[in-house]
Scaffold this motif. Structure first.
Motif, PDB file in Angstrom:
ATOM      1  N   TRP A 276     -58.910  -6.299  37.378  1.00 33.76           N
ATOM      2  CA  TRP A 276     -58.538  -5.627  36.141  1.00 33.76           C
ATOM      3  C   TRP A 276     -57.364  -4.705  36.454  1.00 33.76           C
ATOM      4  O   TRP A 276     -57.429  -3.917  37.401  1.00 33.76           O
ATOM      5  N   THR A 277     -56.317  -4.779  35.674  1.00 31.92           N
ATOM      6  CA  THR A 277     -55.147  -3.933  35.930  1.00 31.92           C
ATOM      7  C   THR A 277     -54.748  -3.176  34.671  1.00 31.92           C
ATOM      8  O   THR A 277     -54.946  -3.655  33.546  1.00 31.92           O
ATOM      9  N   VAL A 278     -54.161  -2.004  34.883  1.00 36.64           N
ATOM     10  CA  VAL A 278     -53.825  -1.125  33.770  1.00 36.64           C
ATOM     11  C   VAL A 278     -52.788  -0.123  34.272  1.00 36.64           C
ATOM     12  O   VAL A 278     -52.566   0.008  35.470  1.00 36.64           O
ATOM     13  N   SER A 279     -52.169   0.601  33.357  1.00 35.58           N
ATOM     14  CA  SER A 279     -51.301   1.711  33.749  1.00 35.58           C
ATOM     15  C   SER A 279     -52.072   3.015  33.591  1.00 35.58           C
ATOM     16  O   SER A 279     -53.140   3.055  32.977  1.00 35.58           O
TER      17      SER A 279
ATOM     18  N   THR B 153     -47.150 -16.334  28.029  1.00 38.50           N
ATOM     19  CA  THR B 153     -47.189 -17.340  29.092  1.00 38.50           C
ATOM     20  C   THR B 153     -46.542 -16.837  30.370  1.00 38.50           C
ATOM     21  O   THR B 153     -46.610 -17.498  31.398  1.00 38.50           O
ATOM     22  N   SER B 154     -45.917 -15.660  30.320  1.00 35.29           N
ATOM     23  CA  SER B 154     -45.127 -15.153  31.438  1.00 35.29           C
ATOM     24  C   SER B 154     -45.877 -14.066  32.198  1.00 35.29           C
ATOM     25  O   SER B 154     -46.303 -13.063  31.612  1.00 35.29           O
ATOM     26  N   VAL B 155     -46.012 -14.253  33.512  1.00 36.51           N
ATOM     27  CA  VAL B 155     -46.613 -13.218  34.340  1.00 36.51           C
ATOM     28  C   VAL B 155     -45.725 -11.976  34.353  1.00 36.51           C
ATOM     29  O   VAL B 155     -46.216 -10.845  34.289  1.00 36.51           O
ATOM     30  N   ALA B 156     -44.412 -12.180  34.410  1.00 31.65           N
ATOM     31  CA  ALA B 156     -43.488 -11.036  34.407  1.00 31.65           C
ATOM     32  C   ALA B 156     -43.636 -10.224  33.127  1.00 31.65           C
ATOM     33  O   ALA B 156     -43.630  -8.983  33.158  1.00 31.65           O
ATOM     34  N   ALA B 157     -43.777 -10.908  31.989  1.00 29.46           N
ATOM     35  CA  ALA B 157     -43.964 -10.197  30.717  1.00 29.46           C
ATOM     36  C   ALA B 157     -45.288  -9.448  30.703  1.00 29.46           C
ATOM     37  O   ALA B 157     -45.373  -8.318  30.189  1.00 29.46           O
ATOM     38  N   ALA B 158     -46.338 -10.044  31.272  1.00 28.40           N
ATOM     39  CA  ALA B 158     -47.632  -9.365  31.337  1.00 28.40           C
ATOM     40  C   ALA B 158     -47.547  -8.122  32.217  1.00 28.40           C
ATOM     41  O   ALA B 158     -48.122  -7.073  31.892  1.00 28.40           O
ATOM     42  N   GLN B 159     -46.815  -8.210  33.321  1.00 29.13           N
ATOM     43  CA  GLN B 159     -46.646  -7.046  34.195  1.00 29.13           C
ATOM     44  C   GLN B 159     -45.937  -5.913  33.479  1.00 29.13           C
ATOM     45  O   GLN B 159     -46.329  -4.746  33.584  1.00 29.13           O
ATOM     46  N   VAL B 160     -44.888  -6.243  32.726  1.00 29.08           N
ATOM     47  CA  VAL B 160     -44.160  -5.226  31.970  1.00 29.08           C
ATOM     48  C   VAL B 160     -45.077  -4.588  30.927  1.00 29.08           C
ATOM     49  O   VAL B 160     -45.094  -3.364  30.743  1.00 29.08           O
ATOM     50  N   ALA B 161     -45.870  -5.417  30.237  1.00 32.18           N
ATOM     51  CA  ALA B 161     -46.777  -4.901  29.206  1.00 32.18           C
ATOM     52  C   ALA B 161     -47.822  -3.966  29.807  1.00 32.18           C
ATOM     53  O   ALA B 161     -48.143  -2.917  29.228  1.00 32.18           O
ATOM     54  N   VAL B 162     -48.359  -4.345  30.966  1.00 35.99           N
ATOM     55  CA  VAL B 162     -49.352  -3.481  31.620  1.00 35.99           C
ATOM     56  C   VAL B 162     -48.718  -2.154  32.007  1.00 35.99           C
ATOM     57  O   VAL B 162     -49.263  -1.076  31.731  1.00 35.99           O
ATOM     58  N   ARG B 163     -47.548  -2.199  32.640  1.00 36.92           N
ATOM     59  CA  ARG B 163     -46.896  -0.965  33.092  1.00 36.92           C
ATOM     60  C   ARG B 163     -46.498  -0.060  31.939  1.00 36.92           C
ATOM     61  O   ARG B 163     -46.407   1.151  32.093  1.00 36.92           O
ATOM     62  N   SER B 164     -46.259  -0.651  30.755  1.00 31.00           N
ATOM     63  CA  SER B 164     -45.883   0.159  29.592  1.00 31.00           C
ATOM     64  C   SER B 164     -47.083   0.824  28.928  1.00 31.00           C
ATOM     65  O   SER B 164     -46.912   1.637  28.018  1.00 31.00           O
ATOM     66  N   GLY B 165     -48.302   0.452  29.368  1.00 34.97           N
ATOM     67  CA  GLY B 165     -49.498   1.032  28.776  1.00 34.97           C
ATOM     68  C   GLY B 165     -50.009   0.293  27.570  1.00 34.97           C
ATOM     69  O   GLY B 165     -50.847   0.812  26.831  1.00 34.97           O
ATOM     70  N   ALA B 166     -49.540  -0.951  27.355  1.00 36.94           N
ATOM     71  CA  ALA B 166     -49.929  -1.707  26.156  1.00 36.94           C
ATOM     72  C   ALA B 166     -51.349  -2.234  26.213  1.00 36.94           C
ATOM     73  O   ALA B 166     -51.937  -2.555  25.174  1.00 36.94           O
TER      74      ALA B 166
ATOM     75  N   LEU C 150     -54.868  -3.843  29.008  1.00 35.67           N
ATOM     76  CA  LEU C 150     -55.420  -4.268  30.281  1.00 35.67           C
ATOM     77  C   LEU C 150     -55.140  -5.750  30.471  1.00 35.67           C
ATOM     78  O   LEU C 150     -55.073  -6.509  29.504  1.00 35.67           O
ATOM     79  N   CYS C 151     -55.046  -6.161  31.738  1.00 35.83           N
ATOM     80  CA  CYS C 151     -54.799  -7.569  32.026  1.00 35.83           C
ATOM     81  C   CYS C 151     -55.513  -7.948  33.312  1.00 35.83           C
ATOM     82  O   CYS C 151     -55.565  -7.151  34.262  1.00 35.83           O
ATOM     83  N   CYS C 152     -56.051  -9.160  33.364  1.00 38.40           N
ATOM     84  CA  CYS C 152     -56.603  -9.704  34.601  1.00 38.40           C
ATOM     85  C   CYS C 152     -55.467 -10.348  35.378  1.00 38.40           C
ATOM     86  O   CYS C 152     -54.865 -11.319  34.898  1.00 38.40           O
ATOM     87  N   LEU C 153     -55.172  -9.820  36.557  1.00 41.08           N
ATOM     88  CA  LEU C 153     -54.084 -10.348  37.374  1.00 41.08           C
ATOM     89  C   LEU C 153     -54.589 -10.659  38.773  1.00 41.08           C
ATOM     90  O   LEU C 153     -55.390  -9.900  39.327  1.00 41.08           O
TER      91      LEU C 153
END
Length: 327
Positions: free
Chosen positions: A193-196, A238-251, A253-256
């Motif tokens: 589980w990942t989050v900012s 569909t993009s891992v890079a987009a998911a990483q940006v979304a997580v870092r922005s605080g949008a 949680l994501c399973c990575l």
């Protein structure tokens, strides 16, 4: 023992040369490859036991090789305490050079022993696994085989499996497919589980998800249901890079998987109220039809490299590596 007025002459001849090092003489000479292998393995595994397993050497053997290398250098390379091991300043310097020496040594060995290959090979990689380490493996492969052209596709695992079925790619490293026979040499990569730091963790939880048929979706839903948590799907990409940006922005949680975790992303654990997730499984796939010698050799080469890359991460050199293990 013969002494030299000119220390440099003695060093070139491998003699003992007096040094200010607690009264000890220091042997200056060529480095032994096996000693460097032991040192780098310990630096990257984080302890002697894991290093010994990786090198297929006993723990006492690795410890002895470290001591021999420190005697050769004339300085301590690793500071040991009851709980930790850390590279000394001399150890950090040697680590940088040793990795290059071993890389060059391995490349020379492979070039001399590898078969002559000519042609094109098309490989597929999941986005988060297209790391610098794995990219370097492919770059080394084409350097060793200058007559081979490499084509690379980075996509989600479902797309890679479809491309394999259509014979559009020759080989893929992909998540294990539930509808295909399990291949040999599975490796597991932890899923987190990942989050900012700025994302709220109150129900309903905002989730950042990959679209069907990504297996991470069902794993996340099942884990949250068992924990009695509520959620909603806030972002689908569909993009891992987009998911990483979304997580870092605080949008949300994501399973990575471990290999996709970058700076600015925090891991949530069971003590934070988020149940552990089962590991993701990766394997090397090829189409069912007869392969070319290039694909056969690359598959064998990659399988060995993936298994050799299994490491808990470097406690000494501070390197971030995917935490993989053989199933």
């Amino acid at each position: 023992m013969k002494r030299y007025d000119c220390p440099a002459l003695g060093e070139r001849l491998g003699e003992r040369v007096p040094r200010e090092n607690g009264g000890r003489d220091v042997t200056i000479g060529r480095f032994n490859i096996e000693l460097l292998e032991a040192f780098v393995a310990v630096a990257e595994a984080g302890n002697v036991t894991h290093a010994g397993s990786k090198l297929n050497r006993t723990q006492p053997c690795v410890s002895t090789q470290l001591r021999r290398l420190e005697d050769r250098v004339g300085k301590p390379l690793i500071e040991r305490t009851a709980r930790t091991m850390n590279l000394t300043p001399a150890g950090r310097i040697l680590y940088q050079h040793a990795t290059e020496i071993l890389r060059s040594h391995e490349e020379a060995r492979l070039r001399l022993s590898a078969p002559e290959l000519t042609g094109t090979v098309h490989v597929g990689l999941p986005e988060w696994f297209a790391t610098g380490q794995l990219q370097s493996i492919f770059c080394n492969f084409v350097r060793i085989h200058p007559n081979v052209k490499l084509e690379m596709t980075v996509a989600d695992s479902a797309t890679l499996h479809d491309m394999l079925s259509a014979n559009e790619i020759n080989l893929a490293i992909a998540l294990v497919s539930p509808v295909k026979p399990s291949p040999n040499g599975l490796v597991e990569e932890p899923l987190y589980w990942t989050v900012s730091e700025t994302c709220p963790l109150a129900d309903p939880l905002p989730l950042i998800l990959f679209p069907e048929p990504c297996p991470f979706r069902d794993l996340a839903f099942s884990a949250l249901a068992r924990a009695g948590r509520q959620w909603y799907e806030r972002i689908t990409t569909t993009s891992v890079a987009a998911a990483q940006v979304a997580v870092r922005s605080g949008a949300g949680l994501c399973c990575l998987p471990a290999g996709a975790i970058v700076d600015g992303i925090k891991i949530l654990r069971e003590q934070d109220g988020f149940p552990d997730l089962p590991a993701s499984q990766l394997a090397i796939y090829t189409p069912s039809k007869t392969q070319s010698p290039i694909v056969d050799y690359l598959e064998e080469h990659l399988t060995a490299l993936l298994q050799n890359a299994i490491s808990p991460g470097s406690a000494l050199a501070g390197k971030m590596q995917p935490d993989l293990r053989v199933v």
